[in-house]
Motif scaffolding. Sequence first.
Motif, PDB file in Angstrom:
ATOM      1  N   SER A 110      29.180   4.067  48.224  1.00 26.60           N
ATOM      2  CA  SER A 110      29.192   4.740  49.322  1.00 26.60           C
ATOM      3  C   SER A 110      28.266   4.094  50.619  1.00 26.60           C
ATOM      4  CB  SER A 110      28.482   5.956  48.860  1.00 26.60           C
ATOM      5  OG  SER A 110      27.285   6.140  48.294  1.00 26.60           O
ATOM      6  N   ILE A 111      27.369   3.388  49.895  1.00 24.23           N
ATOM      7  CA  ILE A 111      26.348   2.621  50.929  1.00 24.23           C
ATOM      8  C   ILE A 111      27.183   1.651  51.469  1.00 24.23           C
ATOM      9  CG2 ILE A 111      24.198   1.453  51.209  1.00 24.23           C
ATOM     10  CD1 ILE A 111      22.915   3.113  48.686  1.00 24.23           C
ATOM     11  N   PHE A 112      27.899   0.914  50.314  1.00 23.33           N
ATOM     12  CA  PHE A 112      28.630  -0.232  51.154  1.00 23.33           C
ATOM     13  C   PHE A 112      29.914   0.295  52.258  1.00 23.33           C
ATOM     14  CE2 PHE A 112      32.842  -2.208  50.828  1.00 23.33           C
ATOM     15  CZ  PHE A 112      32.487  -3.422  51.224  1.00 23.33           C
ATOM     16  N   TYR A 113      30.288   1.403  51.978  1.00 18.04           N
ATOM     17  CA  TYR A 113      31.173   1.807  52.815  1.00 18.04           C
ATOM     18  C   TYR A 113      30.618   2.010  54.367  1.00 18.04           C
ATOM     19  CZ  TYR A 113      33.992   3.290  48.675  1.00 18.04           C
ATOM     20  OH  TYR A 113      34.821   3.226  47.670  1.00 18.04           O
ATOM     21  N   LYS A 114      29.481   2.622  54.064  1.00 18.54           N
ATOM     22  CA  LYS A 114      28.695   2.832  55.690  1.00 18.54           C
ATOM     23  C   LYS A 114      28.665   1.516  56.408  1.00 18.54           C
ATOM     24  CE  LYS A 114      26.655   7.162  54.002  1.00 18.54           C
ATOM     25  NZ  LYS A 114      25.322   7.858  53.899  1.00 18.54           N
ATOM     26  N   HIS A 115      28.002   0.489  55.252  1.00 17.03           N
ATOM     27  CA  HIS A 115      27.656  -0.679  56.070  1.00 17.03           C
ATOM     28  C   HIS A 115      29.013  -1.397  56.365  1.00 17.03           C
ATOM     29  CE1 HIS A 115      23.322  -1.148  53.890  1.00 17.03           C
ATOM     30  NE2 HIS A 115      23.595  -0.209  54.622  1.00 17.03           N
ATOM     31  N   ARG A 116      29.872  -1.442  55.820  1.00 21.75           N
ATOM     32  CA  ARG A 116      31.101  -1.987  56.081  1.00 21.75           C
ATOM     33  C   ARG A 116      31.808  -1.615  57.404  1.00 21.75           C
ATOM     34  NH1 ARG A 116      34.209  -4.412  58.127  1.00 21.75           N
ATOM     35  NH2 ARG A 116      36.153  -5.739  57.495  1.00 21.75           N
ATOM     36  N   LYS A 179      33.199  -3.730  37.273  1.00 22.31           N
ATOM     37  CA  LYS A 179      33.022  -3.679  38.540  1.00 22.31           C
ATOM     38  C   LYS A 179      34.277  -3.359  39.112  1.00 22.31           C
ATOM     39  CE  LYS A 179      28.841  -6.252  39.723  1.00 22.31           C
ATOM     40  NZ  LYS A 179      28.381  -7.517  40.646  1.00 22.31           N
ATOM     41  N   ALA A 180      35.536  -3.948  38.890  1.00 25.98           N
ATOM     42  CA  ALA A 180      36.993  -3.643  39.414  1.00 25.98           C
ATOM     43  C   ALA A 180      37.234  -2.487  39.179  1.00 25.98           C
ATOM     44  CB  ALA A 180      37.825  -4.886  38.779  1.00 25.98           C
ATOM     45  N   ILE A 181      37.043  -1.979  37.756  1.00 26.18           N
ATOM     46  CA  ILE A 181      37.259  -0.462  37.664  1.00 26.18           C
ATOM     47  C   ILE A 181      36.548   0.478  38.343  1.00 26.18           C
ATOM     48  CG2 ILE A 181      37.418   1.177  35.559  1.00 26.18           C
ATOM     49  CD1 ILE A 181      37.591  -1.107  33.577  1.00 26.18           C
ATOM     50  N   ALA A 182      35.486   0.134  38.593  1.00 27.26           N
ATOM     51  CA  ALA A 182      34.423   1.239  39.332  1.00 27.26           C
ATOM     52  C   ALA A 182      34.833   1.334  40.864  1.00 27.26           C
ATOM     53  CB  ALA A 182      32.783   0.850  38.973  1.00 27.26           C
ATOM     54  N   ALA A 183      35.160   0.208  41.184  1.00 25.24           N
ATOM     55  CA  ALA A 183      35.760   0.202  42.657  1.00 25.24           C
ATOM     56  C   ALA A 183      37.098   0.945  43.001  1.00 25.24           C
ATOM     57  CB  ALA A 183      35.873  -1.237  43.278  1.00 25.24           C
ATOM     58  N   ASN A 184      37.814   1.074  41.873  1.00 26.75           N
ATOM     59  CA  ASN A 184      39.275   1.516  42.185  1.00 26.75           C
ATOM     60  C   ASN A 184      39.366   3.184  41.520  1.00 26.75           C
ATOM     61  OD1 ASN A 184      40.808  -0.805  43.444  1.00 26.75           O
ATOM     62  ND2 ASN A 184      39.536  -1.553  42.135  1.00 26.75           N
ATOM     63  N   VAL A 185      38.232   3.343  40.891  1.00 23.37           N
ATOM     64  CA  VAL A 185      38.201   4.789  40.152  1.00 23.37           C
ATOM     65  C   VAL A 185      37.680   5.817  40.999  1.00 23.37           C
ATOM     66  CG1 VAL A 185      38.056   6.285  38.170  1.00 23.37           C
ATOM     67  CG2 VAL A 185      38.978   3.927  37.925  1.00 23.37           C
ATOM     68  N   ARG A 186      37.978   6.968  41.372  1.00 27.28           N
ATOM     69  CA  ARG A 186      37.024   7.932  42.062  1.00 27.28           C
ATOM     70  C   ARG A 186      35.802   8.396  41.470  1.00 27.28           C
ATOM     71  NH1 ARG A 186      38.552  10.378  46.490  1.00 27.28           N
ATOM     72  NH2 ARG A 186      40.646   9.753  46.441  1.00 27.28           N
ATOM     73  N   ALA A 187      35.883   8.904  40.134  1.00 29.44           N
ATOM     74  CA  ALA A 187      34.895   9.630  39.617  1.00 29.44           C
ATOM     75  C   ALA A 187      34.281   8.581  38.753  1.00 29.44           C
ATOM     76  CB  ALA A 187      35.222  10.943  38.813  1.00 29.44           C
ATOM     77  N   ALA A 188      32.799   8.736  38.533  1.00 29.29           N
ATOM     78  CA  ALA A 188      31.946   7.769  37.647  1.00 29.29           C
ATOM     79  C   ALA A 188      32.528   8.460  36.186  1.00 29.29           C
ATOM     80  CB  ALA A 188      30.569   8.104  37.862  1.00 29.29           C
ATOM     81  N   HIS A 304      39.824  -1.522  50.850  1.00 27.31           N
ATOM     82  CA  HIS A 304      40.923  -0.611  51.198  1.00 27.31           C
ATOM     83  C   HIS A 304      40.759   0.900  50.870  1.00 27.31           C
ATOM     84  CE1 HIS A 304      43.290  -4.026  52.911  1.00 27.31           C
ATOM     85  NE2 HIS A 304      42.600  -4.582  51.925  1.00 27.31           N
ATOM     86  N   ARG A 305      39.737   0.878  49.780  1.00 28.78           N
ATOM     87  CA  ARG A 305      39.775   2.426  49.071  1.00 28.78           C
ATOM     88  C   ARG A 305      38.410   3.019  49.594  1.00 28.78           C
ATOM     89  NH1 ARG A 305      43.242   3.717  45.127  1.00 28.78           N
ATOM     90  NH2 ARG A 305      41.581   5.084  44.220  1.00 28.78           N
ATOM     91  N   ARG A 306      38.378   4.202  49.896  1.00 26.38           N
ATOM     92  CA  ARG A 306      37.284   4.930  50.512  1.00 26.38           C
ATOM     93  C   ARG A 306      37.207   6.422  49.436  1.00 26.38           C
ATOM     94  NH1 ARG A 306      36.244   1.002  51.911  1.00 26.38           N
ATOM     95  NH2 ARG A 306      35.502   0.312  53.974  1.00 26.38           N
ATOM     96  N   LEU A 307      36.533   6.382  48.326  1.00 27.13           N
ATOM     97  CA  LEU A 307      36.617   7.307  47.393  1.00 27.13           C
ATOM     98  C   LEU A 307      35.250   8.241  47.716  1.00 27.13           C
ATOM     99  CD1 LEU A 307      37.264   5.008  44.347  1.00 27.13           C
ATOM    100  CD2 LEU A 307      38.887   6.355  45.682  1.00 27.13           C
ATOM    101  N   GLU A 310      33.747   9.781  53.614  1.00 19.51           N
ATOM    102  CA  GLU A 310      34.252  10.062  55.164  1.00 19.51           C
ATOM    103  C   GLU A 310      33.802   9.133  56.064  1.00 19.51           C
ATOM    104  OE1 GLU A 310      34.648  13.590  58.292  1.00 19.51           O
ATOM    105  OE2 GLU A 310      33.495  14.179  56.345  1.00 19.51           O
ATOM    106  N   ARG A 311      34.732   8.506  56.527  1.00 18.85           N
ATOM    107  CA  ARG A 311      34.496   7.297  57.371  1.00 18.85           C
ATOM    108  C   ARG A 311      33.609   8.036  58.590  1.00 18.85           C
ATOM    109  NH1 ARG A 311      37.443   2.692  57.065  1.00 18.85           N
ATOM    110  NH2 ARG A 311      39.385   2.743  55.678  1.00 18.85           N
ATOM    111  N   PRO A 312      32.671   7.385  59.161  1.00 21.51           N
ATOM    112  CA  PRO A 312      32.128   7.561  60.467  1.00 21.51           C
ATOM    113  C   PRO A 312      33.062   7.486  61.572  1.00 21.51           C
ATOM    114  CG  PRO A 312      31.333   5.301  59.893  1.00 21.51           C
ATOM    115  CD  PRO A 312      31.989   5.833  58.693  1.00 21.51           C
TER     116      PRO A 312
END
Length: 380
Positions: A110-116, A179-188, A304-307, A310-312
């Motif tokens: 989620s922190i990466f999403y904000k930065h990216r 890491k690949a699994i965690a980046a593409n699956v919604r829930a921990a 490409h995924r935002r799990l 919410e985008r700013p």
Amino acid sequence: HVLPGFRQAAGVGEAAATTPVTRFPWNEPFASSSLNLLKACTKRSATVLLKDMTLVRGLLMQRLMQSVIVGTIFWQTNKDALKIPMLFLLTSLMSMSNMYVVDNTVTRRSIFYKHRDSGFYPTWIYVLAESLAEFPLQVLEVMIVSLICFFFVGFYRSTFVVFLFALLLISLAFTSVFKAIAANVRAASGAQGLAISFAAFSMCFSGYIITHDHIPGYFVWIYWLVPTPWILRVLTVNEFSSPGPDGRYDQLVPQPGSSPKRLGSVYLQSFAIQDEEYWVAAGFIYLAVLILVCQFLYALGLQHRRLDYERPVMVMARKSRGMKRGEAKLDPRMQAMFVSTSASQVTDRALQLLASVSPQPPSVTIALKQLSYTVEVAAP
């Protein structure tokens, strides 16, 4: 979201090429070079990692305890055939011990999403910087495991370098997979379950629990697909293709109805493990490809995924009717006015328009803990 609006503002008028708007930083996707971004992002990732000293100390203690326990169980064993079960156990521990990566990745994404989305850095810079920052810790973990297990058990000393490099690739490979699994699956929880299932599935088809010869033909492709058989093959072939302590792996063992075989090859064939030396190089190539593919899937998921995020949204201060959230378009009347004015006026109007574009901050909730108060009571 705002960049198309900036470009549209810069392109209004007859002399758009001369407007200073085209020289502003927002016409470039990022404000610095890739090298500077990589340095800054690597420093940030290393700082984040070192701040969590509880995790770092826990990992090092975990590796130390695992190595001592495994090495003590198989201490200087004279039964060479037991080295294959030991290597399978070590491979399983190295793969399962990296499961913490799933939770860390889900927490940080989620922190990466904000930065990216704010244009701090490209995704590939983040993925590469994170790998570079974590690499020294992974090397330290592997060194602890290798030095203790290798010399406690009593493997042939000339095989240590390959043994060390193989364990390092194990750690990198399973870290990349998780890491690949965690980046593409919604829930921990879902990512954890999928990662555990993959590791368990890989162990089941490792060729040790069920040997390659006894795997059904319609499932044998899994044996060649999952990483554990390749890792186990590298470690075992590396050990038993060597002369061994006192050269006993090179001793010839009579075979009924056939020519004698090396003792090392007999050990490998008892578990249906291929005994040709080129399988070591093939295993390294497989693990390197697996790491690259999983890192690519990791970057692809982050890009490409935002799990659960919410985008700013960047909006104009004044929105016209029918404008969807997140769009930054020019007012049609203002655009018509720009076209009818001179180039110098276009610059001023464009700058005014850009000044009207402002970020909409997200809502913030403040929670107060251990709140207390005192009351002064006047004396009677």
